[in-house]
Motif scaffolding. Structure first.
Motif, PDB file in Angstrom:
ATOM      1  N   PHE A 138       0.800  -1.222   0.000  1.00 28.20           N
ATOM      2  CA  PHE A 138       0.000   0.000   0.000  1.00 28.20           C
ATOM      3  C   PHE A 138       0.836   1.276   0.000  1.00 28.20           C
ATOM      4  CE2 PHE A 138      -3.022  -3.114   1.748  1.00 28.20           C
ATOM      5  CZ  PHE A 138      -4.073  -2.916   0.861  1.00 28.20           C
ATOM      6  N   GLY A 139       2.165   1.130  -0.061  1.00 26.74           N
ATOM      7  CA  GLY A 139       3.033   2.299  -0.081  1.00 26.74           C
ATOM      8  C   GLY A 139       3.054   3.069   1.228  1.00 26.74           C
ATOM      9  N   ILE A 140       2.918   2.361   2.342  1.00 29.69           N
ATOM     10  CA  ILE A 140       2.899   2.978   3.671  1.00 29.69           C
ATOM     11  C   ILE A 140       4.209   2.644   4.387  1.00 29.69           C
ATOM     12  CG2 ILE A 140       1.704   3.099   5.894  1.00 29.69           C
ATOM     13  CD1 ILE A 140      -0.768   1.937   4.419  1.00 29.69           C
ATOM     14  N   PRO A 141       4.902   3.636   4.935  1.00 29.92           N
ATOM     15  CA  PRO A 141       6.122   3.332   5.698  1.00 29.92           C
ATOM     16  C   PRO A 141       5.807   2.423   6.889  1.00 29.92           C
ATOM     17  CG  PRO A 141       5.862   5.706   5.385  1.00 29.92           C
ATOM     18  CD  PRO A 141       4.604   5.060   4.901  1.00 29.92           C
ATOM     19  N   VAL A 142       6.764   1.576   7.224  1.00 33.29           N
ATOM     20  CA  VAL A 142       6.585   0.592   8.297  1.00 33.29           C
ATOM     21  C   VAL A 142       7.736   0.675   9.291  1.00 33.29           C
ATOM     22  CG1 VAL A 142       6.525  -1.896   8.810  1.00 33.29           C
ATOM     23  CG2 VAL A 142       5.313  -1.002   6.808  1.00 33.29           C
ATOM     24  N   THR A 143       7.390   0.586  10.551  1.00 38.45           N
ATOM     25  CA  THR A 143       8.373   0.447  11.626  1.00 38.45           C
ATOM     26  C   THR A 143       7.999  -0.793  12.425  1.00 38.45           C
ATOM     27  OG1 THR A 143       8.692   2.836  11.796  1.00 38.45           O
ATOM     28  CG2 THR A 143       9.352   1.518  13.699  1.00 38.45           C
ATOM     29  N   LEU A 144       8.970  -1.667  12.640  1.00 36.40           N
ATOM     30  CA  LEU A 144       8.777  -2.847  13.482  1.00 36.40           C
ATOM     31  C   LEU A 144       9.683  -2.708  14.696  1.00 36.40           C
ATOM     32  CD1 LEU A 144       8.933  -5.730  10.808  1.00 36.40           C
ATOM     33  CD2 LEU A 144       6.924  -4.493  11.603  1.00 36.40           C
ATOM     34  N   LEU A 145       9.083  -2.679  15.879  1.00 34.91           N
ATOM     35  CA  LEU A 145       9.831  -2.628  17.134  1.00 34.91           C
ATOM     36  C   LEU A 145       9.538  -3.896  17.906  1.00 34.91           C
ATOM     37  CD1 LEU A 145       9.147   1.042  18.297  1.00 34.91           C
ATOM     38  CD2 LEU A 145      11.105   0.176  17.005  1.00 34.91           C
ATOM     39  N   LYS A 146      10.589  -4.641  18.230  1.00 36.54           N
ATOM     40  CA  LYS A 146      10.419  -5.929  18.917  1.00 36.54           C
ATOM     41  C   LYS A 146      11.259  -5.967  20.187  1.00 36.54           C
ATOM     42  CE  LYS A 146       7.636  -7.418  15.869  1.00 36.54           C
ATOM     43  NZ  LYS A 146       6.300  -7.911  16.164  1.00 36.54           N
ATOM     44  N   ASP A 147      10.619  -6.363  21.284  1.00 36.55           N
ATOM     45  CA  ASP A 147      11.308  -6.542  22.549  1.00 36.55           C
ATOM     46  C   ASP A 147      11.544  -8.031  22.761  1.00 36.55           C
ATOM     47  OD1 ASP A 147      12.190  -5.319  25.186  1.00 36.55           O
ATOM     48  OD2 ASP A 147      10.865  -6.928  25.858  1.00 36.55           O
ATOM     49  N   VAL A 148      12.747  -8.384  23.148  1.00 37.26           N
ATOM     50  CA  VAL A 148      13.089  -9.783  23.369  1.00 37.26           C
ATOM     51  C   VAL A 148      12.385 -10.281  24.629  1.00 37.26           C
ATOM     52  CG1 VAL A 148      14.950 -11.426  23.823  1.00 37.26           C
ATOM     53  CG2 VAL A 148      15.296  -9.540  22.200  1.00 37.26           C
ATOM     54  N   SER A 149      11.509 -11.264  24.447  1.00 38.83           N
ATOM     55  CA  SER A 149      10.720 -11.792  25.560  1.00 38.83           C
ATOM     56  C   SER A 149      11.206 -13.160  26.034  1.00 38.83           C
ATOM     57  CB  SER A 149       9.254 -11.920  25.144  1.00 38.83           C
ATOM     58  OG  SER A 149       9.148 -12.767  24.006  1.00 38.83           O
ATOM     59  N   ASP A 150      11.928 -13.848  25.171  1.00 40.05           N
ATOM     60  CA  ASP A 150      12.368 -15.206  25.496  1.00 40.05           C
ATOM     61  C   ASP A 150      13.505 -15.579  24.555  1.00 40.05           C
ATOM     62  OD1 ASP A 150      11.205 -16.807  23.071  1.00 40.05           O
ATOM     63  OD2 ASP A 150       9.529 -15.580  23.792  1.00 40.05           O
ATOM     64  N   ASN A 151      14.049 -16.770  24.735  1.00 39.18           N
ATOM     65  CA  ASN A 151      15.173 -17.226  23.915  1.00 39.18           C
ATOM     66  C   ASN A 151      14.778 -18.209  22.822  1.00 39.18           C
ATOM     67  OD1 ASN A 151      17.294 -15.699  25.008  1.00 39.18           O
ATOM     68  ND2 ASN A 151      17.406 -17.075  26.767  1.00 39.18           N
TER      69      ASN A 151
END
Length: 176
Positions: A138-151
């Motif tokens: 759709f031509g929309i900028p994307v940001t992915l933020l991920k917090d490490v919750s496990d291994n």
């Protein structure tokens, strides 16, 4: 819509976002894809937890590249005779450490899967690729933020829920 849309699989992964700006998709790629629709926002921001595929990772990461780990682009390319890319590069802010993310429909909680997927990425989740693909289409900028919750190992299934409150706090701090 001139505001970002924040996308989470589970409401426990983030708190403090206005309801009008928050889309809760539920867990997995199909649930996520089925919920992204309607007015186009200025940006898609997927915040949530991820398993670490590499020892020693912790905290919030901004994703620079995302791929679907349970999809063989090589097999599809061999069948069709055309390349079939399976990865999306994302622009990053430079404000957080970056990582490569692998997305799939399985909760990774075994050492064999962890080792296999770690050859392609350092984090694993169940929604990021779909959000990036929707943004690309759709031509929309994307940001992915991920917090490490496990291994993403044999203990992951038992520790993910316990990690949610701290992950939610860290993700909100990263958004601010």
């Amino acid at each position: 819509m001139n505001t970002p849309l924040y996308i989470v699989a589970d409401p426990a992964e983030i708190s403090g976002i206005e309801r009008d700006s928050l889309l809760v998709t539920r867990v997995g790629t199909l649930n996520c894809a089925a919920r992204i629709h309607g007015n186009l926002p200025s940006r898609l921001v997927n915040v949530g937890t991820a398993g670490a595929l590499v020892d020693g990772l912790s905290g919030v990461f901004e994703i620079s590249h995302v791929l679907k780990h349970d999809f063989s682009s090589d097999t599809i390319a061999a069948i069709t005779g055309r390349p079939y890319p399976n990865g999306i590069d994302l622009d990053v802010s430079g404000l957080l450490p970056t990582a490569r993310l692998a997305t799939g429909d399985s909760f990774i909680s075994d050492s064999v899967s962890r080792e296999r997927i770690s050859r392609q990425a350092s984090l694993v989740d169940m929604e990021g690729y779909v959000v990036a693909l929707a943004g690309q289409r759709f031509g929309i900028p994307v940001t992915l933020l991920k917090d490490v919750s496990d291994n993403a190992d044999d203990k992951a299934a038992g520790t993910w829920t316990d990690a949610l409150p701290a992950s939610s706090r860290r993700l909100m701090e990263a958004l601010e």
